[in-house]
Design an enzyme around this catalytic site. Structure first.
Site, short mmCIF file in Angstrom:
data_model
loop_
_atom_site.label_atom_id
_atom_site.label_comp_id
_atom_site.label_asym_id
_atom_site.label_seq_id
_atom_site.Cartn_x
_atom_site.Cartn_y
_atom_site.Cartn_z
CE LYS A 1 -10.36 -3.65 4.81
NZ LYS A 1 -9.66 -4.82 5.40
CD GLU B 1 -2.91 -1.07 2.34
OE1 GLU B 1 -3.00 -0.03 3.01
OE2 GLU B 1 -3.63 -2.06 2.52
C1 2PG Z 1 -6.71 -4.05 6.16
C2 2PG Z 1 -6.65 -3.92 4.65
C3 2PG Z 1 -6.22 -2.55 4.19
P1 2PG Z 1 -6.47 -5.99 3.11
O1 2PG Z 1 -6.36 -5.08 6.73
O2 2PG Z 1 -7.22 -3.15 6.83
O3 2PG Z 1 -5.02 -2.15 4.78
O4 2PG Z 1 -5.84 -4.91 4.11
O5 2PG Z 1 -7.15 -5.25 2.03
O6 2PG Z 1 -5.27 -6.81 2.64
O7 2PG Z 1 -7.42 -6.80 3.93
MG MG Z 2 -7.20 -4.35 8.73
#
Ligand code: 2PG
Ligand code: MG
Length: 428
Positions: free
Chosen positions: A341, A211
């Site tokens: 998310k 990231e």
């Molecule tokens: C998290 C995310 C973003 P990933 O764990 O918060 O940093 O990671 O998209 O790999 O789950």
């Molecule tokens: Mg996380």
């Protein structure tokens, strides 16, 4: 009322070069829009299923041709020409068509692509900025009062880097900044100073992780906290007042049997709670995400009790934007902030339900990107529209991250809204 005339879908590549999908939606009115779907690496086991082809000869099984086929095949057949009064009607149709609890039939990537592309096309049809349309989906007539505060990845470890340290992210939040513009400029200065300090102290060019966070070869997590605080101070800022730290411990990913493995230590949950509690007391940490593993429900309340006077207690893998898990966390006193998310749950309407539930319990909301992202920027509109306290997008390098920061800057210029205060800004 909007009817879908046609859907398109194609496989594209994300910021790690892995396949994902882009979905286009054209309405009967002629309004058209497309979106691309992100993808995580440190995924929670309760997340909705991201459909991958599984053919080892192509992208090591990560291809998304089946998801593409599902959009232009069964999904298009079920929804083309149908009038939808509201986003939730479309999303309910998608969920019914899938028929599984984890979206494993059509794939959460296929479903989210359609859900988001429809939302964006309706915003075009109504000539509304996307953030306004998103606001109306959460709550009709919702007033936009403030912009989310950026939380920006400074150091990376865990699954997003080379495993130098177990915890996944140390982020900066410019809690003293009064605009997004100021927050980004301050954070950028600290990021650059940290890169210089890594060069000085370790003789290393600071390589960056998935990231865009810096990933130096330090010996301990505490060395990273020291480096972060020094970088804030050396940039002329006051740690804790101008800029503070947020952690994504991502503890689900270093569970070992009954405990958690940090370096050579095997910590029982109570020891990890104590270790995190010590960090929060010693360093200017204002947010702790996934301090314990996703299924360690027995110990989350004690983590909450230990740190919530100083930091927000944020659930990512714990909650997976899933209303049932959020409800359990509310009832057990496990967290007071939702990492939101949308691809963890698979449709906009279910994510909105998760956001409403979190709000009803007085929680904060941090709207988050995934570690695998694209150049699309709808996430910034979502964070503004749903009035998240923070937006977590990764670092302040790499175009897939900057696409979101640049969009947030544009919304700031357009709306002139202030940045929301950090939820526990009373900390001294
Ligand atoms: C998290 C995310 C973003 P990933 O764990 O918060 O940093 O990671 O998209 O790999 O789950
Ligand atoms: Mg996380």
């Amino acid at each position: 009322m909007s009817a879908i005339r046609s859907l398109t879908a194609q496989e594209i590549l994300d910021s790690r070069g892995r396949p994902t999908i882009e979905v286009g939606c054209t309405l009967e009115s002629g309004a058209t829009a497309s979106v691309s779907v992100p993808s995580g690496a440190s995924t929670g086991s309760a997340e909705a299923l991201e459909l991958r082809d599984g053919d080892p000869r192509r992208y090591r099984g990560l291809g998304c041709r089946a998801a593409v086929r599902n959009v232009v095949g069964p999904i298009a057949a079920a929804i083309a020409g149908v009038e939808f009064d509201a986003q939730r009607e479309l999303d309910a149709t998608l969920t019914a068509l899938d028929g599984t609890s984890n979206k494993s039939n059509l794939g959460a990537n296929a479903m989210l692509g359609v859900s988001l592309a429809f939302a964006r096309a309706v915003a075009v049809e109504r000539d509304l900025p996307l953030y306004r349309h998103f606001a109306g989906l959460l709550e009709p007539g919702m007033e936009l009062r403030a912009l989310p505060r950026p939380t920006i990845n400074l150091f990376s470890g865990g699954k997003h880097a080379g495993g130098q340290v177990e915890i996944q992210d140390i982020l900066l939040v410019a809690n003293g900044a009064s605009t997004v513009d100021e927050a980004l400029a301050w954070t950028w200065a600290v990021y650059q100073t940290a890169a210089d300090l890594i060069q000085e102290r370790y003789g290393e060019r600071a390589l960056s992780a998935d990231e865009g966070g810096l990933a130096p070869s330090v010996q301990s997590i505490e060395a990273l906290f020291e480096l972060a605080v020094d970088a804030i101070t050396d940039s002329g800022f006051r740690p804790g007042t101008d800029l503070s730290l947020c952690l994504d411990v991502a503890a689900s990913h270093f569970v070992s049997g009954e405990g958690y493995r940090i370096g050579s230590d095997l910590l029982f949950p109570a020891d990890l709670v104590e270790r995190i509690g010590g960090w929060v007391e010693q360093y200017p940490i204002v947010s702790v995400e996934d301090g314990l593993a996703e299924d360690d429900w027995a110990n989350w309340p004690s983590l909450f009790a230990r740190i919530s006077n100083r930091a927000i207690v944020l659930g990512d893998d714990l909650l997976t934007t899933n209303p049932a898990r959020i409800q359990r966390a509310i009832e057990t006193g496990s967290a007071n902030a939702l990492l939101l998310k949308v691809n963890q749950i698979g449709t906009l309407s279910e994510a909105a339900e998760a956001a409403r539930l979190a709000r009803s319990a007085g929680w904060a909301i941090v709207v988050s990107a995934r570690s695998g992202e694209t150049e699309d920027n709808w996430l910034s509109d979502l964070a503004v529209g749903w009035q998240g306290e923070a937006l977590k997008v990764g670092s302040i390098t790499r175009s897939e991250r900057l696409a979101k920061w640049n969009r947030l800057l544009a919304i700031e210029r357009e709306t002139g809204l202030p940045v929301t205060p950090w939820p526990n800004s009373t900390r001294s």
